[in-house]
Write a protein that holds these residues in place. Structure first.
Motif, short mmCIF file in Angstrom:
data_model
loop_
_atom_site.label_atom_id
_atom_site.label_comp_id
_atom_site.label_asym_id
_atom_site.label_seq_id
_atom_site.Cartn_x
_atom_site.Cartn_y
_atom_site.Cartn_z
N ASN A 177 0.86 -1.18 0.00
CA ASN A 177 0.00 0.00 0.00
C ASN A 177 0.90 1.24 0.00
O ASN A 177 1.67 1.44 0.95
CB ASN A 177 -0.90 0.01 1.24
CG ASN A 177 -1.92 1.15 1.21
OD1 ASN A 177 -1.73 2.16 0.55
ND2 ASN A 177 -3.00 0.99 1.95
N LEU A 232 -4.71 4.73 -7.81
CA LEU A 232 -5.73 3.70 -7.94
C LEU A 232 -6.53 3.90 -9.24
O LEU A 232 -6.83 2.92 -9.94
CB LEU A 232 -6.67 3.74 -6.73
CG LEU A 232 -7.81 2.71 -6.74
CD1 LEU A 232 -7.25 1.29 -6.70
CD2 LEU A 232 -8.76 2.94 -5.56
N THR A 244 -1.39 -4.45 -10.42
CA THR A 244 -2.03 -4.88 -9.18
C THR A 244 -2.48 -6.32 -9.32
O THR A 244 -2.56 -6.85 -10.45
CB THR A 244 -3.24 -3.98 -8.85
OG1 THR A 244 -3.82 -4.39 -7.62
CG2 THR A 244 -4.29 -4.03 -9.93
N LYS A 262 -5.40 -7.38 -8.76
CA LYS A 262 -6.75 -7.39 -9.32
C LYS A 262 -6.72 -6.99 -10.80
O LYS A 262 -5.81 -6.31 -11.26
CB LYS A 262 -7.65 -6.40 -8.57
CG LYS A 262 -8.00 -6.79 -7.16
CD LYS A 262 -8.98 -5.77 -6.57
CE LYS A 262 -9.43 -6.16 -5.17
NZ LYS A 262 -10.40 -5.19 -4.61
N ILE A 268 -11.50 -3.32 -9.90
CA ILE A 268 -11.16 -2.18 -9.02
C ILE A 268 -12.39 -1.30 -8.82
O ILE A 268 -13.01 -0.85 -9.78
CB ILE A 268 -10.00 -1.37 -9.61
CG1 ILE A 268 -8.73 -2.22 -9.64
CG2 ILE A 268 -9.78 -0.09 -8.81
CD1 ILE A 268 -7.55 -1.55 -10.33
N TYR A 289 -5.69 -0.24 -1.01
CA TYR A 289 -5.34 -1.13 -2.12
C TYR A 289 -3.85 -1.40 -2.07
O TYR A 289 -3.10 -0.73 -1.36
CB TYR A 289 -5.72 -0.52 -3.47
CG TYR A 289 -4.95 0.74 -3.83
CD1 TYR A 289 -3.77 0.67 -4.56
CD2 TYR A 289 -5.41 1.99 -3.43
CE1 TYR A 289 -3.06 1.82 -4.88
CE2 TYR A 289 -4.71 3.14 -3.75
CZ TYR A 289 -3.54 3.05 -4.48
OH TYR A 289 -2.84 4.19 -4.79
N GLU A 290 -3.43 -2.37 -2.84
CA GLU A 290 -2.01 -2.66 -2.99
C GLU A 290 -1.64 -2.59 -4.47
O GLU A 290 -2.44 -2.95 -5.34
CB GLU A 290 -1.66 -4.05 -2.43
CG GLU A 290 -1.75 -4.14 -0.93
CD GLU A 290 -1.19 -5.43 -0.38
OE1 GLU A 290 -1.24 -6.45 -1.11
OE2 GLU A 290 -0.68 -5.43 0.75
#
Length: 487
Positions: free
Chosen positions: A164, A308, A457, A459, A464, A480-481
């Motif tokens: 993060n 993000l 990421t 995902k 997202i 989020y990471e």
């Protein structure tokens, strides 16, 4: 848990407060009918207050009244209405309205929540001091570049592992304002400074939660209800102690004119015989906190949220990187002078700020004098809520207001174009004093990260969710990471 407990106390309070809060406030604009003391709380619901207010504006118009608990607020909605009030009647709308949580902390002594002569004096002094310290000039831009280089070095240590990035971003942004206010920066592995940044962020998150909103509506009730809102005041005392210790260090070994604290201490020395002077230790502590908090949380949230969004839209990220590679290359860091040559990048950064609306409802104002506005006679002392997100969602000014779309800031030829409805830092006399600094930081930190790293990421972009974690004082970016790979 919060709403049932609170309602029990509110129902008890209703037995004691059957009188409506109208009466002595004169004619207010129309709005939803409030309940005694509860106001419009049950109609608005416990979350997404900004969205509910925008729904009400479609029903009642661009100027309407809403009762948040017993307190009536006149809401200003839409870009043209906000500009008309905050710019064309700037003096009249320049008072700062109270927020119970922050009023309890600052007691109106800092620059952000003071009024009248104190505010005018502190504002004039602070603007002058920040200008002398390079805010808005090339020297502070170079300082941000140096911090961006340090940030890149720290991010490189993640070696592609998911993490993060919020703490790294907060530390970088905080170091810029700390260099101005304290005259020093702090290492990314400094455990004490990390605790302080966590305290700042914790307060921002609580103030942006239902607990924070409810406290500001019903402080006398929430003072007796257990909950995370009590951490606001404990955190503030710890931050206050840190600032006070820093000031004491400057008192012992200061060199005039080196940083904001030194400038303020110099003024305190000049005014020491003036018993009515606003330059005293309490005001210095509060103003320093205002600059520290304001110069860290909203900017770091914008950058964190922005990354993000770029993960969600990899095609946008790729286009930015292509533009940076063409204009800047990879041999040197991006600089402020590159901004005009990076129209797409500049448009994306503006669109990030528009889309997230980091302070969706701004900070409350109060009228400094009676005024006629949009057919209403508003009395001095009326509390005003500038619904900034309504400008950013205004379909008259933006092509696709509900979705992320960089074309909102591009003309038909692909050149960057500004927009009068863009107001992430508010408008008028109460515009954020650090707006110029924040613009530089957001541009330089984001472009430097994108120049050096490929973002990814665990995902897929489709998974997202860009919805804020919570909305109140601010729109808090969801956790989020990401992974960073050196380009």
């Amino acid at each position: 848990m919060l709403l049932p407990v609170l309602l029990c106390f509110l129902l008890l309070a209703l037995a004691l407060h059957s009188r409506s809060s109208k009466g002595s406030r004169g004619q207010l604009p129309p709005g939803p009918t409030p309940l005694p003391w509860l106001g419009n709380l049950l109609q608005l619901g416990p979350s997404s207050l900004d969205k509910r207010l925008m729904e009400l504006s479609r029903r009642f118009g661009s100027v309407f009244t809403v009762h948040l608990g017993p307190q009536p607020f006149v809401v200003l909605s839409g870009a043209s209405t906000l500009r008309e009030a905050l710019l064309l009647q700037a003096d009249t709308f320049s008072g700062r309205g109270a927020m119970a949580s922050l009023e309890r902390c600052t007691q109106g002594k800092g620059i952000a929540f003071s009024n009248g002569h104190r505010w005018h004096t502190l504002r004039t002094f602070t603007v002058g001091a920040l200008k002398k310290l390079g805010i808005g000039s090339r020297s502070i831009a170079q300082r941000i570049q140096e911090e961006a280089a340090a940030l890149i070095q720290e991010l490189s240590l993640t070696k592609g592992a998911p993490f993060n990035p919020l703490y790294h971003i907060r530390n970088a942004v905080a170091n810029v304002i700390c260099s101005v206010v304290f005259g020093e920066r702090y290492a990314y592995d400094d455990p004490d400074f990390r605790i302080l940044l966590d305290l700042l962020n914790d307060n921002f998150q609580i103030l942006s939660s239902q607990w924070g909103q409810m406290y500001n509506m019903f402080p006398s009730i929430l003072d007796w209800i257990p909950g995370p809102h009590h951490r606001i005041f404990r955190n503030f005392k710890k931050l206050q102690a840190f600032i006070y210790d820093e000031i004491k260090k400057h008192e012992e070994s200061r060199q005039p004119g080196q940083n904001f604290i030194d400038f303020f201490l110099d003024q305190m020395e000049k005014d020491k015989q003036d018993l009515s002077s606003h330059f005293c230790m309490d005001t210095l502590v509060m103003t320093t906190h205002n600059l520290f908090f304001g110069g860290t949380e909203t900017t770091s949230t914008t950058i964190h949220y922005g990354l993000l969004i770029l993960l969600k839209y990899p095609d946008v990220t790729e286009k930015i990187q292509e533009e940076i590679d063409t204009v800047v290359g990879r041999e040197r860091l991006p600089c402020l002078q590159d901004r005009d040559s990076l129209p797409y990048t500049n448009a994306v950064i503006h669109e990030i700020q528009r889309f997230i609306s980091v302070l969706p409802m701004g900070l409350p104002h109060i009228l400094t004098q009676d005024t006629h506005f949009h057919g209403h006679c508003l009395l001095k002392g009326t509390t005003i809520l500038p619904l900034l997100i309504s400008a950013h969602r205004d379909p008259i000014h933006f092509k696709d207001p509900e979705n992320f779309n960089p074309n909102n800031f591009l003309d038909d030829k692909g050149a960057f174009q500004n927009n009068d409805a863009f107001m992430p830092f508010a408008l008028g006399k109460r515009i954020c004093l650090g707006a110029g600094l924040a613009r530089m930081e957001i541009f330089l930190f984001l472009t430097t990260i994108l120049q050096r790293f490929t973002l990814s990421t665990v995902k897929s972009p489709q998974e997202i969710d860009l919805s804020p974690k919570s909305t109140g004082l601010g729109n808090v970016s969801p956790p989020y990471e990401l992974r960073l790979k050196v380009r």
